[in-house]
Structures are given as structure tokens and as C-alpha cells.
Design an enzyme around this catalytic site. Structure first.
Site, PDB file in Angstrom:
ATOM      1  CG  ASP A 174      69.229  37.276  -1.246  1.00 51.42           C
ATOM      2  OD1 ASP A 174      69.419  36.212  -1.863  1.00 51.42           O
ATOM      3  OD2 ASP A 174      69.240  38.390  -1.788  1.00 51.42           O
ATOM      4  CD  GLU A 190      75.735  32.418  -7.838  1.00 49.52           C
ATOM      5  OE1 GLU A 190      74.943  33.090  -7.155  1.00 49.52           O
ATOM      6  OE2 GLU A 190      75.933  31.207  -7.659  1.00 49.52           O
TER       7      GLU A 190
END
Length: 257
Positions: free
Chosen positions: A58, A47
Site C-alpha cells: 500500500d 474491492e
């Protein structure tokens, strides 16, 4: 048509190990070297995160990596142009918030992606109900739009998402952001086992996976794992030998379900 990514991750003997890196962390010139290193370490797919100024999903390690990449003036288009020249043989996955894709333009984005080894797309802030913003452009391509499913999703929603799933199902293992963790929700095993029982594509566990013990734990109930923050941090600290050994060991873990 079964997507290339599904076929690659559906190998039943060993757990699929997908690693996450932040595109452009350390400069775009390092991207190909990082990809080839991870491929050599035995991972199934990689990824590539697209740096964005408001990364809601995140955790701190990946946020910092994104800030470092933004300081290097890294953009989605620059990453895709770099990937068009990549020699990597394993499937790549773009993980981007919707804003950079809108900014580039969805038709142009899909056109550029098809010139690269990218076979999957994850958009964490695009709800399942709004996928039609991008699915018409992906029709007829080998790019899988990968759904994220949370621990709190009701069964009816899980079944609906599984029915339409492409590539693999990204099963989020925690309520919160990405990052290294020592413990997971008590119900995670039954949640993953249920998802696997209804999914036509592999189910991978992500968010917080950071040890061989975690990989072995999830190999009992799903098809593999996504390892992000640990990989990002070790690449940043240039601990490549240690990281390579860890990933090779992770890729040798056998599926036990």
C-alpha cells in the site's frame, strides 16, 4: 464453472471500472453507504481492503486509511458480518493480507464470505506458488482467487498464472506500491496486450490509475482498470459529487482493443 465476477467484468463495450475502498475508513457504519454510492456511480465491482498493521503493497494514502480503520477497531470478521447485510447488487472483492485471514481461520473466513455479495479475493502477500493454502477451501464456491501479476514477471510465469486465473487478472502497472501517478512504464502497453492475448479472463490494470486519460489509455490494451488511492482520498475528503461524476465518466469509456 465461470465465476460471477468474470461474467460481470467481461462486458466488451465499456471498460470495467473496479474501485477500491478501505473497509472501516470513517467507521463501519459508513461502509454500506459508500458501497451503494459507488454502485450508483456505475462501477462494475468494488474491492474492499482489510486494514492491516504491515501493509507492504500500500502507498501512503491507503496506509493512512488503514490506520484510521484500525483506530476504529475494525476487523476482517466485523467487515464480513456487515457485508452479510449489504443490499449491493454488484460483485464485491475482498483484498486482504494473509495474516488477518489466518487469524480468523481459513474455513471460517470462507464460510463468512459466502454469506455476502463477495465474489473475489485478492491476497497481495500470498505468492502464486502458495495458493494451495486457500484454494481447497474455495473449491466449489463462487469466490474467485484473483492473481496479481507484475511488470517484471517472465513470460513463462505469466502463461502459467493466466492458465489458472479466475475472476480477472490484476495487472500491476508499476514496480512499487499503490498511489496516484502521472507516468507509467514505457513497456506497459505491450505487457498488457500480451497478457490479454493469453488470458481466459478479463485483464484489469491497477496501481496508479487516477484520471480519465489513464482509463482511456488502458482501454486500448486491456479490459478495464482498478482505481484505489484517488477513490479513498476523495471519500475521506467527502468529495462525493466530484467522485461520482468522475466514476460515471470512467465507466462510459469504451474498450478500443
Amino acid at each position: 464453472m465461470t465465476k460471477t465476477l468474470t461474467n460481470k467484468l467481461a462486458e466488451k463495450e465499456h471498460a470495467a471500472v473496479v474501485t477500491y475502498i478501505m473497509g472501516g475508513d470513517g467507521g463501519l457504519d459508513n461502509l454500506e453507504e459508500q458501497l451503494l454510492f459507488l454502485e450508483k456511480s456505475g462501477v462494475s465491482a468494488i474491492e474492499i481492503g482489510i486494514p492491516f498493521s504491515d501493509p507492504v503493497a500500500d502507498g501512503p494514502i491507503i496506509q493512512l486509511a488503514g490506520l484510521r480503520a484500525l483506530k476504529e477497531q475494525v476487523s476482517l470478521e466485523a467487515i464480513l458480518n456487515k457485508l452479510a447485510m449489504s443490499k449491493v447488487q454488484i460483485p464485491l472483492i475482498i483484498m486482504s493480507y494473509i495474516n488477518p485471514i489466518f487469524h480468523l481461520g481459513i474455513p471460517k473466513f470462507v464460510e463468512l464470505v459466502q454469506k455476502t455479495p463477495v465474489k473475489g479475493l485478492i491476497i497481495p502477500d500470498l505468492p502464486y506458488e502458495h495458493q494451495k493454502l486457500i484454494t481447497p477451501e474455495l473449491q466449489g464456491t463462487d469466490i474467485a482467487l484473483i492473481p496479481l501479476v507484475s511488470l517484471t514477471s517472465p513470460k513463462e510465469r505469466l502463461e502459467e498464472i493466466a492458465k489458472q486465473a479466475e475472476g480477472f487478472i490484476y495487472a500491476v502497472t508499476v514496480n512499487g506500491t499503490t498511489g496516484v501517478r502521472s507516468e507509467f512504464d514505457a513497456h506497459i502497453d505491450s505487457h498488457l496486450a500480451y497478457l490479454k492475448s493469453i488470458s481466459p479472463v478479463p485483464v484489469l490494470a491497477g496501481f496508479g490509475v487516477s484520471s480519465i486519460e489513464h482509463v482511456e489509455k488502458f482501454a486500448h490494451v486491456c479490459d478495464g482498470v482498478i482505481i484505489g488511492s484517488k477513490v479513498v482520498q476523495m471519500l475521506h475528503e467527502e468529495k462525493t459529487a466530484e467522485l461520482g461524476a468522475f466514476l460515471q465518466k470512467a465507466a462510459e469509456v469504451r474498450i478500443k482493443n
